[in-house]
Design a protein around this motif. Sequence first.
Motif, short mmCIF file in Angstrom:
data_model
loop_
_atom_site.label_atom_id
_atom_site.label_comp_id
_atom_site.label_asym_id
_atom_site.label_seq_id
_atom_site.Cartn_x
_atom_site.Cartn_y
_atom_site.Cartn_z
N UNK A 1 -0.41 12.60 2.83
CA UNK A 1 -1.47 12.03 1.98
C UNK A 1 -2.74 12.88 2.05
N UNK A 2 -3.10 13.28 3.26
CA UNK A 2 -4.30 14.12 3.44
C UNK A 2 -4.14 15.46 2.71
N UNK A 3 -2.97 16.09 2.88
CA UNK A 3 -2.72 17.38 2.23
C UNK A 3 -2.69 17.23 0.71
N UNK A 4 -2.11 16.17 0.20
CA UNK A 4 -2.07 15.93 -1.24
C UNK A 4 -3.48 15.73 -1.78
N UNK A 5 -4.29 14.96 -1.08
CA UNK A 5 -5.67 14.73 -1.52
C UNK A 5 -6.47 16.04 -1.50
N UNK A 6 -6.24 16.87 -0.48
CA UNK A 6 -6.95 18.15 -0.40
C UNK A 6 -6.52 19.07 -1.53
N UNK A 7 -5.21 19.11 -1.81
CA UNK A 7 -4.71 19.94 -2.92
C UNK A 7 -5.27 19.46 -4.25
N UNK A 8 -5.32 18.16 -4.43
CA UNK A 8 -5.83 17.58 -5.68
C UNK A 8 -7.31 17.90 -5.86
N UNK A 9 -8.10 17.78 -4.79
CA UNK A 9 -9.52 18.05 -4.91
C UNK A 9 -9.80 19.55 -5.07
N UNK A 10 -8.93 20.40 -4.55
CA UNK A 10 -9.11 21.85 -4.68
C UNK A 10 -8.83 22.31 -6.10
N UNK B 1 0.82 -1.22 0.00
CA UNK B 1 0.00 0.00 0.00
C UNK B 1 0.85 1.26 0.00
N UNK B 2 1.93 1.25 0.77
CA UNK B 2 2.82 2.41 0.79
C UNK B 2 3.54 2.59 -0.55
N UNK B 3 3.90 1.47 -1.17
CA UNK B 3 4.55 1.54 -2.49
C UNK B 3 3.60 2.15 -3.52
N UNK B 4 2.42 1.58 -3.64
CA UNK B 4 1.43 2.06 -4.61
C UNK B 4 1.00 3.48 -4.25
N UNK B 5 0.98 3.76 -2.96
CA UNK B 5 0.59 5.09 -2.49
C UNK B 5 1.52 6.21 -2.92
N UNK B 6 2.70 5.86 -3.39
CA UNK B 6 3.61 6.89 -3.91
C UNK B 6 2.98 7.60 -5.11
N UNK B 7 2.05 6.93 -5.80
CA UNK B 7 1.38 7.50 -6.97
C UNK B 7 -0.10 7.76 -6.75
#
Length: 160
Positions: free
Chosen positions: A149-158, A79-85
């Motif tokens: 991860x949370x910040x990246x998801x928030x940036x992506x959704x914004x 999960x951490x590996x795939x989570x890099x992308x």
Amino acid sequence: MNTCTLSRWLSNDLEIRLMRWTLVLIFAIFGYSKWFAYEAEGLIPLLANSPLLSWMHSAFGIQGASYALGVAEWTIALGLMVGAWFPRISLWASAASVITYLTTLTLIFTTPDAWEASAGGFPAMGGATSFLLKDAVLLVGSMMLLKHSLLTMRRTSATA
């Protein structure tokens, strides 16, 4: 390397990437060791005395509990590996990593002889305590990945 290139390289989440791949390596190697009898035997006092994990031996047996932990560790590593992308996968794997290290840190308090009596007890580490104490750093690293991860998801959704 000029100053601008160095600055961009250092500010490009280098510590997050290093932490991610370090955790992948740790989960992969520790997961691998769970397939051997020496590791299953070494886990007996840790699991048997843990209010959170003591059920594993009766549910799976000694080697089966070790296998279950190995599968969990390899799943987190993947999960951490795939989570890099994929930040959403990183979020789930990072949360599982946080839970893992919170759980292993409780073993310091539940494993017999955690503090060396001949040296006066706490803070003299005994038994597995020194081995488990490193999980405090791994917990913080897992929390860093979770936050990232949370910040990246928030940036992506914004920006979507």
